[in-house]
Design an enzyme around this catalytic site. Structure first.
Site, PDB file in Angstrom:
ATOM      1  N   ASP A 146       1.319  -1.173   0.097  1.00 53.14           N
ATOM      2  CA  ASP A 146       0.148   0.115  -0.038  1.00 53.14           C
ATOM      3  C   ASP A 146       1.006   1.129   0.032  1.00 53.14           C
ATOM      4  O   ASP A 146       1.867   1.130  -0.010  1.00 53.14           O
ATOM      5  CB  ASP A 146      -1.026  -0.094   0.660  1.00 53.14           C
ATOM      6  CG  ASP A 146      -1.417   0.765   0.834  1.00 53.14           C
ATOM      7  OD1 ASP A 146      -2.721   1.626   0.554  1.00 53.14           O
ATOM      8  OD2 ASP A 146      -1.762   1.402   2.418  1.00 53.14           O
ATOM      9  N   ASP A 156       0.161   4.938   0.947  1.00 50.50           N
ATOM     10  CA  ASP A 156       0.233   6.182   2.161  1.00 50.50           C
ATOM     11  C   ASP A 156      -0.345   5.463   2.984  1.00 50.50           C
ATOM     12  O   ASP A 156      -0.416   4.032   3.703  1.00 50.50           O
ATOM     13  CB  ASP A 156      -1.665   7.063   1.882  1.00 50.50           C
ATOM     14  CG  ASP A 156      -2.028   7.703   0.564  1.00 50.50           C
ATOM     15  OD1 ASP A 156      -0.901   8.345   0.917  1.00 50.50           O
ATOM     16  OD2 ASP A 156      -2.968   6.789   0.328  1.00 50.50           O
ATOM     17  N   ASP A 199      -1.227  -0.742   5.842  1.00 56.85           N
ATOM     18  CA  ASP A 199      -1.482  -0.109   7.653  1.00 56.85           C
ATOM     19  C   ASP A 199      -2.984  -0.362   7.631  1.00 56.85           C
ATOM     20  O   ASP A 199      -3.624  -0.095   8.307  1.00 56.85           O
ATOM     21  CB  ASP A 199      -0.882   1.046   7.932  1.00 56.85           C
ATOM     22  CG  ASP A 199      -2.168   2.706   6.911  1.00 56.85           C
ATOM     23  OD1 ASP A 199      -1.720   1.925   4.990  1.00 56.85           O
ATOM     24  OD2 ASP A 199      -1.614   3.499   7.151  1.00 56.85           O
TER      25      ASP A 199
END
Length: 267
Positions: A17, A19, A207
């Site tokens: 991922d 961001d 996250d």
């Protein structure tokens, strides 16, 4: 080429991922969401006849971002947050201008605020990110970045990561390919397919709760949760959504896997 040691030693490819994982951009997204939502909530709270207004229209906070918005597309994130507060708005159209009369208008307001913050504040790259990506590149392990954001390529380029990634699947690509958003695994599966590696031979590093769930649903061989917030339940939440292990910085993935497991048992 030197092999990568630690939890990623068996991975033939890694899909990240963007961001909050590769770049410290999640805080910019969260700040833009807060400004957009709080302006809307202040107006909504003035409407008469709601005995539960103090709870429903309280300011947007970090837990709202983590539980309802993080990792999702703008429209999905806006809709999920509003649903969590039992606030009904018409969906609107994707080209609605920034405002607060539809879900799409709220998402457009967030987008405008994010772009403004991006150009004035920029984003940082964590040293651990560079360390891990360079180690994987040196070991010949191909890497992909995926994101629901249409700004992902710009952010990755600004962060100096472009040459360390084989491919990027951003929000624009997702829309063109009609890929559903997380927790559907489509973004991660597209990244793995572009790297030419089956999901069970690849790792996902994410996250957001929705993203961790997507990695697990996609059948990836290893799902790593990144717990930047280190909140009282954040690590446990990542595990309950499907993370095989949880780290607070990507450089930890170069450490000995046994040491990581021991540290998690002590939490």
């Amino acid at each position: 080429m030197d092999p990568v040691k630690g939890p990623l030693s068996e991975a033939r490819a890694v899909v990240f991922d963007t961001d909050g994982v590769l770049l410290d951009s999640a805080r910019v997204h969260a700040a833009a969401w807060k400004e957009a939502f709080d302006a809307f909530l202040r107006v909504a709270a003035r409407q008469p006849g709601d005995a539960d207004s103090a709870r429903r229209f309280r300011p947007f906070d970090a837990e709202d971002y983590r539980l309802h918005v993080d990792g999702k597309s703008r429209l999905d994130g806006a809709a999920a947050f509003l649903a969590s507060r039992r606030i009904a708005l018409p969906p609107g159209k994707p080209d609605d201008p920034p405002g607060d009369t539809t879900v799409a208008a709220l998402a457009a307001r967030k987008e405008s605020l994010f772009v403004e913050r991006l150009h004035t504040q920029g984003v940082a790259t964590w040293p651990g990110t560079l360390r891990l990506l360079r180690a994987l590149a040196g070991a010949g392990v191909p890497c992909a970045a995926v994101s629901a954001s249409r700004h992902a390529r710009e952010l990755i380029d600004r962060g100096g990561l472009t040459d360390l990634l084989r491919t990027v699947v951003d929000g624009g690509e997702a829309a063109r390919l009609r890929l559903p958003g997380k927790p559907d695994p489509a973004l991660f599966l597209e990244g793995a397919a572009r790297l030419g590696v089956a999901p069970e031979r690849a790792a996902v590093v994410e996250d957001a709760l929705a993203g961790v769930a997507a990695g697990r649903r996609g059948g990836f061989g290893l799902v790593v949760g990144v717990d930047r917030s280190a909140g009282p339940t954040s690590g446990a939440d990542l595990r309950s959504h499907g993370a095989d292990l949880v780290v607070r910085d990507l450089a930890e993935l170069l450490d000995n896997a046994r040491e990581l497991d021991d540290a998690q048992e002590e939490e």
